[in-house]
Enzyme design. Structure first.
Site, PDB file in Angstrom:
ATOM      1  N   ASP A   9       0.963  -1.245  -0.048  1.00 15.75           N
ATOM      2  CA  ASP A   9       0.117  -0.119   0.002  1.00 15.75           C
ATOM      3  C   ASP A   9       1.104   1.394   0.046  1.00 15.75           C
ATOM      4  OD1 ASP A   9      -1.562   2.107   0.355  1.00 15.75           O
ATOM      5  OD2 ASP A   9      -2.527   1.153   2.237  1.00 15.75           O
ATOM      6  N   ILE A  10       0.822   2.038  -0.934  1.00 17.66           N
ATOM      7  CA  ILE A  10       1.973   3.141  -1.238  1.00 17.66           C
ATOM      8  C   ILE A  10       1.636   4.233  -0.184  1.00 17.66           C
ATOM      9  CG2 ILE A  10       0.471   4.738  -2.633  1.00 17.66           C
ATOM     10  CD1 ILE A  10       2.889   4.911  -4.488  1.00 17.66           C
ATOM     11  N   ASN A  23      -6.869  12.611 -11.218  1.00 22.41           N
ATOM     12  CA  ASN A  23      -7.736  12.899 -12.287  1.00 22.41           C
ATOM     13  C   ASN A  23      -7.356  14.516 -12.559  1.00 22.41           C
ATOM     14  OD1 ASN A  23      -9.717  14.314 -10.770  1.00 22.41           O
ATOM     15  ND2 ASN A  23     -10.068  12.053 -10.152  1.00 22.41           N
ATOM     16  N   VAL A  32      -6.000   4.493  -6.108  1.00 17.63           N
ATOM     17  CA  VAL A  32      -4.928   4.912  -5.184  1.00 17.63           C
ATOM     18  C   VAL A  32      -5.351   6.415  -4.715  1.00 17.63           C
ATOM     19  CG1 VAL A  32      -3.487   5.790  -7.051  1.00 17.63           C
ATOM     20  CG2 VAL A  32      -2.083   4.692  -5.005  1.00 17.63           C
ATOM     21  N   ASP A  33      -5.794   6.972  -5.526  1.00 13.62           N
ATOM     22  CA  ASP A  33      -6.165   8.583  -5.293  1.00 13.62           C
ATOM     23  C   ASP A  33      -6.948   8.762  -3.996  1.00 13.62           C
ATOM     24  OD1 ASP A  33      -6.498  11.318  -5.586  1.00 13.62           O
ATOM     25  OD2 ASP A  33      -7.708  11.195  -7.318  1.00 13.62           O
ATOM     26  N   VAL A 125      -8.893   2.357 -12.961  1.00 17.60           N
ATOM     27  CA  VAL A 125      -9.951   2.794 -13.633  1.00 17.60           C
ATOM     28  C   VAL A 125      -9.561   3.277 -14.929  1.00 17.60           C
ATOM     29  CG1 VAL A 125     -11.567   4.681 -13.534  1.00 17.60           C
ATOM     30  CG2 VAL A 125     -10.849   3.479 -11.366  1.00 17.60           C
ATOM     31  N   TYR A 126      -8.354   3.662 -15.364  1.00 14.95           N
ATOM     32  CA  TYR A 126      -8.008   4.300 -16.551  1.00 14.95           C
ATOM     33  C   TYR A 126      -7.901   3.205 -17.643  1.00 14.95           C
ATOM     34  CZ  TYR A 126      -8.179   9.248 -15.252  1.00 14.95           C
ATOM     35  OH  TYR A 126      -8.588  10.359 -14.657  1.00 14.95           O
TER      36      TYR A 126
HETATM   37  N1  APR Z   1      -1.415   1.481  -3.036  1.00 11.20           N
HETATM   38  C1  APR Z   1      -0.662   1.207  -4.339  1.00 11.20           C
HETATM   39  N2  APR Z   1      -1.488   1.012  -5.366  1.00 11.20           N
HETATM   40  C2  APR Z   1      -2.677   1.207  -5.382  1.00 11.20           C
HETATM   41  C3  APR Z   1      -3.509   1.407  -4.088  1.00 11.20           C
HETATM   42  C4  APR Z   1      -2.567   1.534  -3.168  1.00 11.20           C
HETATM   43  N3  APR Z   1      -3.350   2.074  -1.658  1.00 11.20           N
HETATM   44  N4  APR Z   1      -4.824   1.518  -4.340  1.00 11.20           N
HETATM   45  C5  APR Z   1      -5.064   1.078  -5.836  1.00 11.20           C
HETATM   46  N5  APR Z   1      -3.822   1.142  -6.056  1.00 11.20           N
HETATM   47  C6  APR Z   1      -3.524   0.537  -7.541  1.00 11.20           C
HETATM   48  C7  APR Z   1      -4.595   0.044  -8.503  1.00 11.20           C
HETATM   49  O1  APR Z   1      -4.648  -1.416  -8.088  1.00 11.20           O
HETATM   50  C8  APR Z   1      -3.778   0.088 -10.008  1.00 11.20           C
HETATM   51  O2  APR Z   1      -3.031  -0.964 -10.271  1.00 11.20           O
HETATM   52  O3  APR Z   1      -3.004   1.657  -8.456  1.00 11.20           O
HETATM   53  C9  APR Z   1      -3.150   1.453  -9.808  1.00 11.20           C
HETATM   54  C10 APR Z   1      -3.749   2.521 -10.747  1.00 11.20           C
HETATM   55  O4  APR Z   1      -5.178   2.445 -10.369  1.00 11.20           O
HETATM   56  P1  APR Z   1      -6.222   3.906 -10.158  1.00 11.20           P
HETATM   57  O5  APR Z   1      -5.991   4.230  -8.897  1.00 11.20           O
HETATM   58  O6  APR Z   1      -7.490   3.184 -10.660  1.00 11.20           O
HETATM   59  O7  APR Z   1      -5.494   4.864 -11.145  1.00 11.20           O
HETATM   60  P2  APR Z   1      -5.815   5.081 -12.622  1.00 11.20           P
HETATM   61  O8  APR Z   1      -5.881   3.797 -13.576  1.00 11.20           O
HETATM   62  O9  APR Z   1      -4.665   6.089 -12.934  1.00 11.20           O
HETATM   63  O10 APR Z   1      -6.921   5.993 -12.644  1.00 11.20           O
HETATM   64  C11 APR Z   1      -6.979   7.315 -12.221  1.00 11.20           C
HETATM   65  O11 APR Z   1      -8.984   6.734 -10.741  1.00 11.20           O
HETATM   66  O12 APR Z   1      -9.690   7.143  -8.811  1.00 11.20           O
HETATM   67  C12 APR Z   1      -9.540   7.720  -9.648  1.00 11.20           C
HETATM   68  O13 APR Z   1      -9.165   9.953  -9.206  1.00 11.20           O
HETATM   69  C13 APR Z   1      -8.452   8.915 -10.045  1.00 11.20           C
HETATM   70  O14 APR Z   1      -9.953   9.544 -11.714  1.00 11.20           O
HETATM   71  C14 APR Z   1      -8.594   9.026 -11.397  1.00 11.20           C
HETATM   72  C15 APR Z   1      -8.491   7.580 -11.968  1.00 11.20           C
END
Ligand code: APR
Length: 172
Positions: A9-10, A23, A32-33, A125-126
């Site tokens: 978990d980052i 975003n 992760v956001d 999500v992206y």
């Molecule tokens: N620590 C590390 N990695 C994480 C964590 C965490 N706590 N939580 C999620 N992840 C991983 C996910 O499993 C995925 O592999 O981070 C990676 C990126 O996933 P997303 O968070 O969905 O990011 P992204 O694909 O770039 O989409 C961005 O998602 O929540 C929204 O506000 C954000 O709209 C933006 C979009």
């Protein structure tokens, strides 16, 4: 220094900076956001809100990066970057993702940081295919690290499966 890949978990990492896959509004979201905003506390949202908009509702265009403090996080800073949404690969996604890594590293250097962890930007999500995103991440970071050996980069995956994909991209 070599690039490391871990599963963690980052939000728990004690580093100069962790990277948020945000975003363009920079006011939080899921994945992760959401985890970073929950762990950093409400001061992070206030700091993001205070960043200037470059268009209505846009504080960070895709491919760019912005820096804030980490507030309640163990990390000193959060570097927020906005990865591309995957639209099939012929909409400039790879270049935009490369810019995310490059602009984030530039901000880290400008703030004197030496340790940083990236999540798998755009791989949630992206919808960016993980193996393709990992190849861009590794190639860009290697380029960035050619001239310096004083930055320690961690690729922080959230599952063993994702760790395997990023580890493969690092294999010679
Ligand atoms: N620590 C590390 N990695 C994480 C964590 C965490 N706590 N939580 C999620 N992840 C991983 C996910 O499993 C995925 O592999 O981070 C990676 C990126 O996933 P997303 O968070 O969905 O990011 P992204 O694909 O770039 O989409 C961005 O998602 O929540 C929204 O506000 C954000 O709209 C933006 C979009």
């Amino acid at each position: 220094m070599p690039i490391k890949v871990i599963t963690a978990d980052i939000t728990g990492l004690h580093l100069d900076a962790i990277v948020n896959a945000a975003n363009p509004g920079l006011l939080g979201g899921g994945g992760v956001d959401g985890a970073i905003h929950r762990a950093a506390g409400p001061a992070l949202l206030q700091a993001c809100h205070a960043l200037p908009e470059c268009a209505p509702g846009v504080r960070c265009p895709t491919g760019e990066a912005r820096i804030t403090l980490g507030f309640a996080l163990p990390a000193r800073h959060v570097i927020h970057t906005v990865g591309p949404i995957w639209h099939g690969g012929d909409h400039g996604e790879a270049l935009l993702l490369k810019h995310c890594y490059r602009n984030t590293m530039r901000l880290l250097r400008e703030h004197g940081g030496h340790t940083i962890a990236f999540p798998a930007i755009s791989c949630g999500v992206y919808g960016y295919p993980a193996a393709l995103a990992a190849a861009v991440a590794v190639a860009t970071l290697r380029d960035e690290l050619v001239a310096t050996d004083d930055i320690d980069v961690t690729l922080c995956c959230f599952s063993e499966g994702m760790q395997t994909v990023f580890q493969r991209a690092l294999a010679p």
